[in-house]
Design an enzyme around this catalytic site. Structure first.
Site, PDB file in Angstrom:
ATOM      1  N   TYR A 434       0.819  -1.224   0.000  1.00 58.54           N
ATOM      2  CA  TYR A 434       0.000   0.000   0.000  1.00 58.54           C
ATOM      3  C   TYR A 434       0.849   1.269   0.000  1.00 58.54           C
ATOM      4  CZ  TYR A 434      -0.149  -0.461   5.261  1.00 58.54           C
ATOM      5  OH  TYR A 434       0.128  -0.611   6.597  1.00 58.54           O
ATOM      6  N   GLU A 435       0.174   2.388  -0.221  1.00 61.27           N
ATOM      7  CA  GLU A 435       0.809   3.689  -0.458  1.00 61.27           C
ATOM      8  C   GLU A 435       1.687   3.679  -1.713  1.00 61.27           C
ATOM      9  OE1 GLU A 435      -0.482   5.856   1.196  1.00 61.27           O
ATOM     10  OE2 GLU A 435      -1.236   4.727   2.899  1.00 61.27           O
ATOM     11  N   GLY A 436       1.302   2.881  -2.677  1.00 62.70           N
ATOM     12  CA  GLY A 436       2.080   2.734  -3.904  1.00 62.70           C
ATOM     13  C   GLY A 436       3.004   1.543  -3.768  1.00 62.70           C
TER      14      GLY A 436
END
Length: 579
Positions: A434-436
């Protein structure tokens, strides 16, 4: 049972010896009356108590109970409520928040160390205050004064919490094709409609209100990411007194059943003409949201390091106590602690070397952010921006590897729930996603951070490091200088490649740069030991671990250099039908 003790000695060594931040704080008008070494140590010790006593011992309970959806409400593990209350009452939820709006105003370098402790204690729990802190950063930088005055004090105090609502089921990381819409209303607000998935802390009752930051598109917005705007959508609309009033038209559709971080409520949120308020300028929402996303990407590094630290502590304790096998060729029937076995020592040293370098790296990046803020230093801001993808990607990759390696130390016991190791593996895995995803981070590093200026920022940093090493050599300096020289040449070669080749090399290149920079972190550790008032045992451990890093870990960069020197054409040899 998995145990945890905050590594206060190493945290303080990094803050006050490696980076000498107590001296920096005393030079800053905004900080010198607020924070010095003794105050920082007291803050760290109090945070450690909460993490060690109220959160860490119950992480397995949180994993088993999870977040549960009942009649449209999300119920969290029972001990989360008391722990969150302790955080709020102690001011930890607003530790680095702006003092004008009720935050404690502490530097990022200090709050990042507290983040690490929270992540060691329970990653799932850490997400509730962590998402709120990120939302506060976005509001502080982009909201108008009235919005900041209404929302920030209650978010800093822990009364209200925050989320980040980006992802939609059909879009994933391609935010430009999102469908959530925002319709202007006569009173200046907007009606937000759409559905968002994977929303961390999207619904719960830890706080009396939840402030959602939502990406959506206005009518007639430009296509793609250029048409995205950012909106504040509260769960409860504040009344005339600024207290939670009428329930807004945002509801939880479901909570995800996940591999790990089960105590975190990962929600599908439905917005049905929910009232929202524009943050920043129209069609500039993605830039506003990236303020929060970059903050959260640094927090991902803390997740990787936090899990790795707890995994190491437990593997080390187990290795000292577990009797199995003989450590020499001598024929004896007496079993000995497995820490005597060469392979077990290898595994432990790999984790220790990466953890301690990672802590120094995290402190460095946080200090750069502080200098960018308090000194308005453009170079510090540039370098923090350059190093953010490494903080997110490399530190989470290493965090996952460390947890798997520590699990291996336990053998079969690491695979069962009793010892807590399999939970650490499951919990930390998401940090790479997550968060890229880390692949996206590597592409960002290669294409936007390095290739965008033909490597100028990175080359400038590496040249500066080389000059420092030459001026004050330590053990391993000559080897590190050799690696930097080779990396500089490799960077120049890669800059001559086309977009496709650079993209194919991105992950390996980020890892290669990271191993070299971790070598610099060990150089900084060794240099700091010369004047540090620490025990002989601490010094011996640092010297020995540094020697191990230079001998057994840093050479991994050589292999990556070799890979990066090869043609990338093989990436595109097969058509999709031939895979």
């Amino acid at each position: 049972m998995s145990q945890y003790q905050a590594p206060i000695d190493d945290i303080c060594f990094n803050l006050f010896n490696v980076w000498q931040l107590d001296q920096y704080w005393q030079q800053q008008t905004e900080l010198k009356e607020l924070i010095e070494a003794d105050t920082a140590k007291a803050i760290l010790q109090e945070a450690a108590k909460i993490c060690e006593q109220q959160i860490a011992p119950f992480a397995s309970v949180a994993d088993q109970q999870g977040a549960q959806l009942k009649d449209g409400a999300v119920i969290l593990p029972q001990h989360y409520y008391a722990a969150y209350q302790s955080l709020s009452e102690g001011g930890w939820t607003g530790l680095s928040g702006d003092a004008e709006f009720g935050g404690m105003g502490m530097p990022k370098a200090l709050s990042m160390m507290v983040d690490e402790m929270l992540c060691s204690a329970d990653i799932a729990f850490s997400l509730y205050p962590g998402l709120t802190a990120g939302a506060c950063v976005a509001l502080l930088q982009h909201a108008d004064d009235e919005t900041k005055a209404l929302y920030l004090p209650k978010m800093y105090s822990g009364e209200w919490s925050g989320t980040m609502c980006l992802t939609e089921a059909h879009a994933g990381s391609d935010l430009g094709i999102m469908r959530t819409s925002a319709r202007p209303l006569d009173d200046g607000s907007y009606a937000i409609s759409g559905s968002k998935i994977f929303i961390t802390a999207g619904e719960h009752n830890l706080t009396s209100n939840i402030i959602h930051l939502v990406l959506a598109k206005l009518p007639g917005a430009p296509a793609g990411s250029r048409g995205i705007s950012l909106f504040l959508v509260p769960k409860y609309l504040p009344d005339a007194d600024g207290e939670p009033g009428k329930r807004n038209a945002v509801s939880v559709g479901s909570i995800e059943h996940k591999m790990g971080i089960n105590g975190s409520a990962t929600c599908v949120l439905n917005f049905d003409d929910a009232k929202g308020y524009l943050i920043g300028e129209e069609h500039r929402g993605l830039a506003c949201m990236f303020t929060m996303m970059n903050y959260e990407r640094l927090s991902m590094g803390s997740q990787g390091l936090g899990a790795a630290e707890r995994a190491y502590q437990n593997a080390l304790s187990y290795a000292k106590e577990r009797l199995q096998g003989r450590i020499s060729e001598k024929d004896t029937n007496k079993a000995e602690p497995i820490i005597g076995h060469a392979d077990v020592r290898r595994m432990l040293l790999n984790i220790k070397a990466m953890n301690e370098a990672g802590r120094t790296f995290a402190t460095w990046v946080a200090s750069l952010l502080d200098k960018a803020k308090y000194d308005n230093c453009a170079l510090s801001a540039q370098r923090a921006n350059l190093l953010t993808p490494i903080t997110k990607a490399f530190m989470t990759d290493q965090g996952f590897d460390a947890c798997v390696t520590a699990q291996q130390v336990f053998g079969g016991h690491g695979y069962i729930k009793e010892w807590g190791m399999e939970q650490l593996v499951r919990d930390v895995r998401i940090a790479q996603i997550y968060e890229g995803t880390n692949g996206i981070q590597a592409a960002d590093f290669m294409l936007r951070k390095v290739a965008a200026d033909q490597g100028a920022a990175l080359i400038g940093l590496l040249n500066e490091i080389n000059a420092e090493i030459a001026s004050a050599p330590q053990a391993g300096s000559a080897q590190l200088a050799e690696y930097i020289t080779e990396l500089l040449q490799l960077t120049a070669d890669i800059m001559a490649h086309d977009f496709r080749a650079q993209s194919a090399n991105a992950c390996d290149y980020l890892a290669a740069v990271s191993y070299v920079l971790y070598g610099y972190m060990w150089y900084k550790n060794l240099r700091a030991l010369d004047s540090a008032e620490v025990s002989d045992s601490f010094k011996h451990a640092k010297h020995s671990t540094a020697a191990y890093y230079f001998a057994r870990v840093l050479p991994k960069a050589k292999g990556l250099f070799a890979v990066l020197s090869e043609d990338t054409a093989g990436i595109d040899t097969l058509s999709p039908a031939h895979f």
